[in-house]
Design an enzyme around this catalytic site. Structure first.
Site: not given
Ligand SMILES: CC(C)(COP(=O)(O)OP(=O)(O)OC[C@H]1O[C@@H](n2cnc3c(N)ncnc32)[C@H](O)[C@@H]1OP(=O)(O)O)[C@@H](O)C(=O)NCCC(=O)NCCS
Length: 156
Positions: A73, A106, A111, A118
């Site tokens: 997260a 998982e 999401n 991933y």
């Molecule tokens: C999923 C999560 C960890 C991603 O973290 P983040 O720091 O925003 O991710 P990044 O900035 O490194 O983005 C990596 C890639 O993810 C995808 N991505 C991230 N946020 C996105 C969004 N809001 N919409 C679409 N794609 C997205 C994109 O492909 C992105 O690459 P790009 O920026 O080159 O297009 C974050 O959104 C989060 O904490 N979500 C809530 C918790 C969660 O769902 N965790 C996963 C549980 S399995």
């Protein structure tokens, strides 16, 4: 210039993690769940510190030679800045160093952001678990990253 570093989870990190967790996860982990990661004999749990402040966290459990990602997260105010990518890369590097040969996780089928992240790391969808999440009966996708020992972090 901001400084990002990853550190092993400590008790003092838990209040800040809980603040983030309740805002980013629909079914937040409990304090106890995070505490269990403090001394998990087969687990690695990291916090991402940006200029000393917690902006993300994630971990994995080592099950024989498989790295099971337990959670990842990033705080709402720092999402989409590449931190999630850096965190997963760091977790996978540590899993590789510890001899893990593959990784699995998982993720909620809806999401999209996490699934995209991933997939960028090399995970592929291997199965769907119907109505896996009790809070909203959402399906889970089971993702795997094979050949971890040959894995290289994607170029930025
Ligand atoms: C999923 C999560 C960890 C991603 O973290 P983040 O720091 O925003 O991710 P990044 O900035 O490194 O983005 C990596 C890639 O993810 C995808 N991505 C991230 N946020 C996105 C969004 N809001 N919409 C679409 N794609 C997205 C994109 O492909 C992105 O690459 P790009 O920026 O080159 O297009 C974050 O959104 C989060 O904490 N979500 C809530 C918790 C969660 O769902 N965790 C996963 C549980 S399995």
């Amino acid at each position: 210039m901001s400084t990002l570093r990853f550190a092993t989870l400590e008790e003092a990190h838990i209040p800040a993690i809980l603040d983030i967790e309740k805002l980013v996860n629909t079914a937040p982990w409990s304090e106890r769940s995070f505490r269990n990661e403090l001394d998990h004999p087969h687990g690695i749990f990291l916090v991402a510190l940006l200029d000393g402040n917690i902006v993300g966290y994630g971990g994995f459990w080592m099950v024989i030679d498989e790295a099971h990602i337990t959670t990842v997260a990033v705080s709402k105010s720092h999402q989409r800045e590449g931190l999630g990518t850096k965190l997963v890369i760091d977790l996978l590097r540590r899993a590789k160093e510890r001899g893990m040969t593959c990784s699995t996780l998982e993720v909620r089928a809806g999401n999209e952001s996490a699934i995209k992240l991933y997939e960028k790391m090399g995970y592929i969808v291997a199965a769907r678990r119907k109505a896996y999440y009790p809070d909203n009966k959402e399906d889970a996708l089971v993702m795997w990253l094979h050949h971890l020992q040959d894995w290289e972090a994607p170029k930025a």
